[in-house]
Scaffold this active site. Structure first.
Site, PDB file in Angstrom:
ATOM      1  N   LYS A 118      15.836  36.423  21.836  1.00  0.00           N
ATOM      2  CA  LYS A 118      16.208  35.049  22.161  1.00  0.00           C
ATOM      3  C   LYS A 118      16.094  34.761  23.667  1.00  0.00           C
ATOM      4  O   LYS A 118      15.901  35.660  24.476  1.00  0.00           O
ATOM      5  CB  LYS A 118      17.631  34.763  21.653  1.00  0.00           C
ATOM      6  CG  LYS A 118      17.756  34.860  20.134  1.00  0.00           C
ATOM      7  CD  LYS A 118      16.833  33.894  19.425  1.00  0.00           C
ATOM      8  CE  LYS A 118      17.168  33.690  17.961  1.00  0.00           C
ATOM      9  NZ  LYS A 118      16.884  34.836  17.077  1.00  0.00           N
TER      10      LYS A 118
HETATM   11  C1  PLP Z   1      17.466  29.880  13.125  1.00  0.00           C
HETATM   12  C2  PLP Z   1      18.287  31.144  13.188  1.00  0.00           C
HETATM   13  N1  PLP Z   1      19.583  31.087  12.861  1.00  0.00           N
HETATM   14  C3  PLP Z   1      20.361  32.179  12.906  1.00  0.00           C
HETATM   15  C4  PLP Z   1      19.867  33.406  13.294  1.00  0.00           C
HETATM   16  C5  PLP Z   1      20.763  34.601  13.310  1.00  0.00           C
HETATM   17  O1  PLP Z   1      20.974  35.060  14.606  1.00  0.00           O
HETATM   18  P1  PLP Z   1      21.646  36.485  14.876  1.00  0.00           P
HETATM   19  O2  PLP Z   1      20.572  37.513  14.745  1.00  0.00           O
HETATM   20  O3  PLP Z   1      22.185  36.394  16.268  1.00  0.00           O
HETATM   21  O4  PLP Z   1      22.736  36.673  13.874  1.00  0.00           O
HETATM   22  C6  PLP Z   1      18.527  33.507  13.653  1.00  0.00           C
HETATM   23  C7  PLP Z   1      17.979  34.805  14.075  1.00  0.00           C
HETATM   24  O5  PLP Z   1      16.843  35.002  14.350  1.00  0.00           O
HETATM   25  C8  PLP Z   1      17.708  32.352  13.595  1.00  0.00           C
HETATM   26  O6  PLP Z   1      16.405  32.396  13.918  1.00  0.00           O
END
Ligand code: PLP
Length: 390
Positions: free
Chosen positions: A188
């Site tokens: 990210k």
């Molecule tokens: C659109 C979206 N929402 C939620 C997430 C979940 O993030 P995390 O890996 O920090 O739990 C991601 C992860 O890539 C994502 O792309």
């Protein structure tokens, strides 16, 4: 066509972390206090200030952030929650944690974000919440979404996993709706390896989130092993183990201080890609909208398949053969086995998302990209287009 440059291997992503991050994490390790503590609370304060929110609550991932946000607005068994089909499974999976049903919504072909008109069509008396996802960092049509959700008494939780920093009609994402969830996963725009943040304007939500992220234990219980703490604590709720550590927060603080500078680099890469690809008839560049700015977490190039003799998958192979790694965001959830098995979705149910999926490619875009790497990606895309155009 320019002459073929020296072959490079371009990864899809490379984390932009340097010696300042290494030192900040080392300092925490040397301090003897490794888990949630002073660095995490400082990270929360600075993050809230950066996005213009009243409160920020640090958690272990965006998945945890979304789960806690849904819990905070009272989503429970039997409820429905609207989710765009073009997203990562985490957005819909958290709905099922609470025994509720994810209802998939089609997307707008221009932005790749949840289509407000389809959202309104899918509202039923059981709809409790909607989770707009700012795909690739491009803010959703929040004005329309908030207007529709206000009229139908549907709660809004933004999935801003991709959207730091991004803004919509003069406000930073994170300061607009009731609750917003961010991701600090390795790829990210701000990374802590794994991590997340929830921002909110509500003092009540903030208090609940602070309790629920740490076993439902009353606030400040984290101090119980420090000199100022006491052995006594009270468990108020059946909560979760979703806290962020000080090692991660130390990394996050350095990254946050660099957030604007890293964003400028991604913006510049996107400008160079767009200038190079716009004249090519076989591809379509991401839109630029005057009332919002994107984080450029992703650069999604769309293929005009009728202008090419190859499909998207072969286009990806051709880029890989030239040394450029790419990805696809996202395989729509209604095409995934679990959502077909549990909710009877089938191909064709959300046609816009499906059509865009089949022509989308995410190109490498990250703040550590070198000049020759950016030029190489531009050359490779143009070379594949010129080789395979009709
Ligand atoms: C659109 C979206 N929402 C939620 C997430 C979940 O993030 P995390 O890996 O920090 O739990 C991601 C992860 O890539 C994502 O792309």
């Amino acid at each position: 066509m320019t002459a073929k440059p020296l072959t490079l291997q371009i990864p899809f992503h490379r984390a932009d972390v340097g010696e300042d991050e290494v030192k900040a994490v080392s300092d925490v390790i040397r301090s003897g206090w490794l888990t949630m503590g002073a660095r995490t609370f400082e990270f929360e304060r600075q993050f809230a200030r950066y996005v213009g929110a009243s409160h920020a609550i640090a958690v272990s991932s965006c998945t945890a952030a979304l789960h806690l946000a849904l819990e905070a607005v009272g989503v429970s068994r039997g409820d429905e929650v609207l989710v765009p089909t073009t997203t990562f499974t985490a957005t819909a999976e958290v709905v099922t944690y609470l025994g509720a049903r994810p209802v998939l919504v089609d997307i707008d072909a221009l932005t790749l974000n949840l289509d407000p008109a389809d959202m309104e069509r899918k509202i039923t008396p059981r709809t409790k919440a909607v989770i707009p996802v700012h795909m690739a960092g491009m803010p959703c049509d929040m004005k329309e979404i908030l207007e529709i959700s206000g009229r139908h008494k549907v709660r809004v939780i933004e999935d801003a996993a991709h959207a730091l920093p991004a803004s919509y009609q003069g406000k930073k994402i994170g300061s607009i709706s009731e609750l917003t969830a961010f991701s600090f996963y390795a790829t990210k725009t701000l990374t802590t390896g794994e991590g997340g943040m929830i921002t909110t304007e509500s003092e009540d939500h903030a208090r609940r989130l602070q309790v629920m992220r740490l076993h439902g234990i009353a606030r400040d219980a984290w101090k119980r092993y420090s000199a100022e703490g006491s052995w006594f604590y009270e468990v108020l709720e059946s909560g979760f183990k979703y806290n962020l550590t000080d090692m991660q927060s130390a990394l996050g603080l350095v990254q946050l201080a660099r957030c604007d500078e890293m964003n400028l680099v991604r913006e510049e890469i996107s400008r160079r890609y767009t200038a190079a690809f716009k004249p090519l008839e076989a591809v379509e560049v991401p839109p630029s909208l005057s009332d919002r700015s994107t984080s450029w977490h992703l650069y999604v190039l769309r293929l005009n398949l009728d202008r090419l003799r190859i499909d998207r998958n072969k286009f990806i192979q051709e880029l890989a053969a030239r040394g450029v790694s790419t990805s696809v965001h996202f395989i729509p959830l209604h095409l995934q086995p679990v959502y077909q098995r549990d909710y009877q979705y089938k191909p064709g149910d959300l046609p816009v998302a499906e059509r865009e999926y089949h022509r989308s490619i995410s190109l490498p875009i990250y703040s550590g990209m070198r000049d020759d790497e950016i030029e190489y990606v531009i050359w490779a895309v143009a070379d594949v287009v010129s080789t395979w155009s009709r």
